[in-house]
Scaffold this motif. Structure first.
Motif, short mmCIF file in Angstrom:
data_model
loop_
_atom_site.label_atom_id
_atom_site.label_comp_id
_atom_site.label_asym_id
_atom_site.label_seq_id
_atom_site.Cartn_x
_atom_site.Cartn_y
_atom_site.Cartn_z
N ASN A 139 0.83 -1.20 0.00
CA ASN A 139 0.00 0.00 0.00
C ASN A 139 0.87 1.26 0.00
N ASN A 140 1.97 1.22 0.74
CA ASN A 140 2.91 2.35 0.74
C ASN A 140 3.46 2.62 -0.65
N CYS A 141 3.73 1.55 -1.40
CA CYS A 141 4.23 1.71 -2.77
C CYS A 141 3.16 2.32 -3.66
N ILE A 142 1.95 1.83 -3.55
CA ILE A 142 0.85 2.32 -4.39
C ILE A 142 0.54 3.78 -4.09
N ASP A 143 0.58 4.14 -2.81
CA ASP A 143 0.16 5.48 -2.37
C ASP A 143 1.27 6.53 -2.37
N ARG A 144 2.41 6.22 -2.92
CA ARG A 144 3.55 7.15 -2.79
C ARG A 144 3.24 8.53 -3.36
N ASP A 145 2.44 8.61 -4.43
CA ASP A 145 2.15 9.91 -5.03
C ASP A 145 1.22 10.75 -4.18
N ILE A 146 0.18 10.11 -3.61
CA ILE A 146 -0.73 10.87 -2.75
C ILE A 146 -0.13 11.10 -1.37
#
Length: 310
Positions: A70-77
């Protein structure tokens, strides 16, 4: 110790701390309590310590894996939110590919332990919860729909069901009640976070209810979900799975939580402070219920809704 050795030691410690942080230890600890509660409720005093340890460790690793990915997926937000802008996936302190591989490794190990020591139903629920959180929620719903919180609430409710089904190997009414109870609890808990972190969610354009449809509607939903949660949680003692101690604790905590939520309608309410109180007491409530159901179990005849052969 020379300078190079000191630098290496400092870098190693920083890297280790970063890897720990991406697993979100607070979430893992909260899930440990609910897994143990579900397990001990089903065990009814006849505790298989190896099975319990495997359930706790296996599910914790699965949760850690989901959080890391999830940390990888959410890096932009995450980069747009004050609370998360210093995460290692945002700063680049640890390469994204390393975090992703770390998350995958944790998942393989966690699912492997569950597959080896528990049963097909517990493994199935863990897998469904993982897919919902990482795939449906993180990749799409969180960013695109006000119903993201509702979808995410299912994955948050899976841990106690995994603990319960590890013992029983079947989906009975007790497991259904746990799933409903913990799903309902997630909603006011999450909406409260979205209120006191409103600016963060707005900056990242995440369509949580307070941002997408306003504070007034969010307050209505918080009160409604707490009221329904209170009713559903009484089903455990009413169905004979727990006793009077659990009934007393759930009535007391739910009533207090609901009273606290209703204070949000005051004209002079400090919204961030009120939301933090609702959030804080949500943790007290679910912890108290998890501990109480682990201790106040009752010997009831369990009629399975369905079973899976291991």
């Amino acid at each position: 110790m020379n300078t190079q050795a000191r630098l290496t030691s400092t870098q190693w410690k920083a890297s280790f701390k970063g890897y720990v942080q991406v697993t979100k230890p607070g979430i893992i600890f909260g899930n440990l309590i609910s897994v143990a509660g579900g397990f001990l409720l089903a065990a009814k005093g006849d505790v298989d310590l190896v099975l319990m340890l495997a359930s706790l460790v296996g599910l914790s690793l699965v949760v850690a894996s989901g959080c890391a990915i999830n940390n990888c997926i959410d890096r932009d937000i995450d980069a747009k939110m004050q609370r998360t802008c210093k995460r290692v996936t945002v700063t680049g302190e640890i390469p994204l590919s390393h975090v992703l591989l770390f998350g995958i490794a944790l998942g393989v190990l966690g699912f492997g332990i569950l597959a080896l020591f528990t049963n097909a139903l517990a493994l199935l629920f863990a897998a469904i919860g993982y897919v919902v959180y990482v795939g449906i929620y993180s990749l799409y719903m969180k960013r695109n729909s006000v119903y993201g919180t509702l979808v995410g609430s299912f994955s948050g409710a899976v841990p106690p069901v995994v603990g319960y089904c590890s013992v029983t190997g079947q989906m009975d009414m007790g497991a259904v009640i746990l799933l409903l109870m913990f799903s309902l609890w997630q909603m006011p808990h999450s909406y409260a976070i979205a209120i006191f972190r409103f600016n963060d969610y707005a900056a990242a354009k995440i369509p949580v209810l307070p941002v997408a449809e306003g504070m007034a509607k969010a307050k209505h939903h918080i009160v409604l979900y707490i009221a329904v949660f209170a009713l559903v949680s009484t089903m455990l003692p009413l169905a004979g799975y727990t006793g009077t101690a659990f009934m007393a604790v759930t009535c007391a905590t739910s009533l207090w939580w609901l009273t606290m939520a209703l204070k949000g309608y005051r004209q002079d309410v400090d919204m961030p402070r009120w939301a933090r109180q609702v959030f804080g007491f949500s943790i007290i409530t679910i912890t108290a219920l998890s501990v109480t159901m682990a201790l106040d179990f009752q010997a009831v005849s369990q009629t399975p809704l369905f079973t899976l052969v291991r």
